[in-house]
Enzyme design. Structure first.
Site, PDB file in Angstrom:
ATOM      1  N   SER A 156       2.809  -2.219  10.480  1.00 55.30           N
ATOM      2  CA  SER A 156       4.245  -2.272  10.767  1.00 55.30           C
ATOM      3  C   SER A 156       4.873  -3.640  10.481  1.00 55.30           C
ATOM      4  O   SER A 156       5.784  -4.072  11.196  1.00 55.30           O
ATOM      5  CB  SER A 156       4.531  -1.837  12.216  1.00 55.30           C
ATOM      6  OG  SER A 156       4.152  -0.492  12.397  1.00 55.30           O
TER       7      SER A 156
ATOM      8  N   HIS B 248      -9.764   1.224   4.585  1.00 59.51           N
ATOM      9  CA  HIS B 248      -8.494   1.394   5.290  1.00 59.51           C
ATOM     10  C   HIS B 248      -8.714   2.348   6.468  1.00 59.51           C
ATOM     11  O   HIS B 248      -9.477   3.304   6.361  1.00 59.51           O
ATOM     12  CB  HIS B 248      -7.421   1.946   4.343  1.00 59.51           C
ATOM     13  CG  HIS B 248      -6.060   1.924   4.968  1.00 59.51           C
ATOM     14  ND1 HIS B 248      -5.654   2.878   5.869  1.00 59.51           N
ATOM     15  CD2 HIS B 248      -5.041   1.042   4.870  1.00 59.51           C
ATOM     16  CE1 HIS B 248      -4.428   2.581   6.290  1.00 59.51           C
ATOM     17  NE2 HIS B 248      -4.039   1.474   5.691  1.00 59.51           N
TER      18      HIS B 248
ATOM     19  N   GLU C   4      -5.983  -5.123  10.286  1.00 55.52           N
ATOM     20  CA  GLU C   4      -4.971  -4.110  10.555  1.00 55.52           C
ATOM     21  C   GLU C   4      -5.312  -3.392  11.855  1.00 55.52           C
ATOM     22  O   GLU C   4      -6.135  -2.467  11.867  1.00 55.52           O
ATOM     23  CB  GLU C   4      -4.930  -3.084   9.419  1.00 55.52           C
ATOM     24  CG  GLU C   4      -4.569  -3.666   8.075  1.00 55.52           C
ATOM     25  CD  GLU C   4      -3.961  -2.599   7.166  1.00 55.52           C
ATOM     26  OE1 GLU C   4      -2.800  -2.784   6.775  1.00 55.52           O
ATOM     27  OE2 GLU C   4      -4.620  -1.596   6.878  1.00 55.52           O
TER      28      GLU C   4
ATOM     29  N   ASN D 105       0.873  -1.178   0.000  1.00 54.45           N
ATOM     30  CA  ASN D 105       0.000   0.000   0.000  1.00 54.45           C
ATOM     31  C   ASN D 105       0.909   1.226   0.000  1.00 54.45           C
ATOM     32  O   ASN D 105       1.496   1.565   1.029  1.00 54.45           O
ATOM     33  CB  ASN D 105      -0.894  -0.039   1.260  1.00 54.45           C
ATOM     34  CG  ASN D 105      -1.716   1.229   1.410  1.00 54.45           C
ATOM     35  OD1 ASN D 105      -1.784   2.059   0.510  1.00 54.45           O
ATOM     36  ND2 ASN D 105      -2.336   1.389   2.575  1.00 54.45           N
TER      37      ASN D 105
ATOM     38  N   GLY E 237       1.810   2.105  10.856  1.00 57.43           N
ATOM     39  CA  GLY E 237       2.757   3.201  10.742  1.00 57.43           C
ATOM     40  C   GLY E 237       3.392   3.603  12.060  1.00 57.43           C
ATOM     41  O   GLY E 237       4.026   4.650  12.164  1.00 57.43           O
TER      42      GLY E 237
ATOM     43  N   GLU F  39      -7.066   4.701   7.642  1.00 60.51           N
ATOM     44  CA  GLU F  39      -6.822   6.130   7.367  1.00 60.51           C
ATOM     45  C   GLU F  39      -8.018   6.760   6.660  1.00 60.51           C
ATOM     46  O   GLU F  39      -8.327   7.931   6.864  1.00 60.51           O
ATOM     47  CB  GLU F  39      -5.523   6.283   6.548  1.00 60.51           C
ATOM     48  CG  GLU F  39      -4.297   6.055   7.434  1.00 60.51           C
ATOM     49  CD  GLU F  39      -3.076   5.501   6.717  1.00 60.51           C
ATOM     50  OE1 GLU F  39      -3.002   5.566   5.479  1.00 60.51           O
ATOM     51  OE2 GLU F  39      -2.189   4.970   7.427  1.00 60.51           O
TER      52      GLU F  39
ATOM     53  N   LYS G 135       0.187   4.259  -0.332  1.00 59.00           N
ATOM     54  CA  LYS G 135      -0.433   5.458   0.265  1.00 59.00           C
ATOM     55  C   LYS G 135      -0.164   6.687  -0.620  1.00 59.00           C
ATOM     56  O   LYS G 135      -0.108   6.542  -1.838  1.00 59.00           O
ATOM     57  CB  LYS G 135       0.053   5.635   1.714  1.00 59.00           C
ATOM     58  CG  LYS G 135      -0.132   4.344   2.533  1.00 59.00           C
ATOM     59  CD  LYS G 135      -0.045   4.550   4.019  1.00 59.00           C
ATOM     60  CE  LYS G 135      -0.241   3.202   4.723  1.00 59.00           C
ATOM     61  NZ  LYS G 135      -0.310   3.307   6.169  1.00 59.00           N
TER      62      LYS G 135
HETATM   63  P1  PGA Z   1       2.375   0.151   7.745  1.00 60.38           P
HETATM   64  O1  PGA Z   1       0.954   0.369   7.031  1.00 60.38           O
HETATM   65  O2  PGA Z   1       2.934  -1.130   7.193  1.00 60.38           O
HETATM   66  O3  PGA Z   1       3.182   1.358   7.353  1.00 60.38           O
HETATM   67  O4  PGA Z   1       2.117   0.085   9.202  1.00 60.38           O
HETATM   68  C1  PGA Z   1       0.090  -0.708   6.797  1.00 60.38           C
HETATM   69  C2  PGA Z   1      -1.164  -0.171   6.145  1.00 60.38           C
HETATM   70  O5  PGA Z   1      -1.582   0.943   6.495  1.00 60.38           O
HETATM   71  O6  PGA Z   1      -1.776  -0.830   5.281  1.00 60.38           O
END
Ligand code: PGA
Length: 248
Positions: A211, A94, A166, A9, A172, A96, A11
């Site tokens: 992460s 997601h 997740e 992803n 993140g 976010e 982003k």
């Molecule tokens: P990350 O993000 O691996 O940077 O924690 C995962 C995601 O948001 O899909």
């Protein structure tokens, strides 16, 4: 036996040149691994990255899709547009999107259905916040997020969908769920679906996200109900992403 899947992803990162180079490096490093691999690319780079990965083992995905098929929805991108550009996958729900852009369980369910109208596989993202985990609400939260989709789309819709667990507190933050913590929720999700349809539960891919890195991926992927990963930060570096992919 479920096929494993690793999804990047990206982003809101990259330039036209850097995303092209990243896609090219990933393709080069895929090798003969039989696990699936996809990248969810910013809308504006779907065309250019799509050209590069055409015919390769790397699949194209988007990060969101409109909850309506077409019309006066300024700024939105429809499932048919994603289909035209060769998307096989799209992230829906997601965290976010849910926390910064007002996606609700109801609108996520609509996006999920829109994707499927165009034969795009939705990757439904679910997971609890730290506060919810501390209040022992993790299972209730993921149940509710799943139910919103199942109630609208029907359980059979999960035949052509992927789930991504997740935990919001792990995205993140550098704080990964332990292998056991992740497995516990993955197992719960599979059992929750099994109570409605055992065949779908046995078949559906449930990815872990939050992460995931080269040094923790192997342990996570070894868990019986973890079928792969949704990788954010570490997917922006071809070496890290490929290390994660090959640890499956
Ligand atoms: P990350 O993000 O691996 O940077 O924690 C995962 C995601 O948001 O899909």
């Amino acid at each position: 036996m479920r096929q494993s899947l690793v999804v990047g992803n990206w982003k809101m990162n990259g330039t036209r040149a850097s995303t092209a180079a990243l896609a090219q490096s990933i393709i080069t490093g895929l090798g003969a691994n039989s696990a699936g691999c996809a990248v969810c690319v910013p809308y504006i780079f779907l065309a250019s990255v799509g050209e590069i990965i055409k015919g390769s083992g790397l699949a194209l995905g988007a990060q969101n899709v409109a909850n309506q098929p077409s019309g006066a929805y300024t700024g939105e991108i429809s499932a048919s547009m994603l289909n035209e550009f060769g998307c096989q996958y799209v992230l829906v729900g997601h965290s976010e999107r849910r926390s910064y852009y007002g996606d609700t369980n109801a609108s996520v369910a609509e996006r999920f259905c829109q994707a499927q109208t165009q034969n795009i596989t939705p990757i439904l993202c679910i997971g609890e916040t730290l506060e919810q985990r501390e209040q022992d609400q993790t299972f209730a939260v993921v149940n509710e997020q799943l139910d919103a989709v199942i109630n609208l789309a029907g359980i059979d819709a999960l035949n052509s969908a992927v789930l991504a667990y997740e935990p919001v507190w792990a995205i993140g933050t550098g704080k990964t769920a332990s292998d056991e913590q992740a497995q516990e929720v993955h197992q719960h999700i599979r059992q929750y679906i099994a109570a409605k349809n055992q065949t779908i539960a046995d078949k559906i891919q449930i990815l872990y996200g939050g992460s995931a890195k080269p040094d923790n991926a192997k342990g996570l992927f070894a868990m019986p109900d973890i079928d792969g990963g949704l990788i954010g930060g570490a997917s922006l570096d071809a070496d890290s992403f490929l290390k994660i992919y090959h640890s499956i």
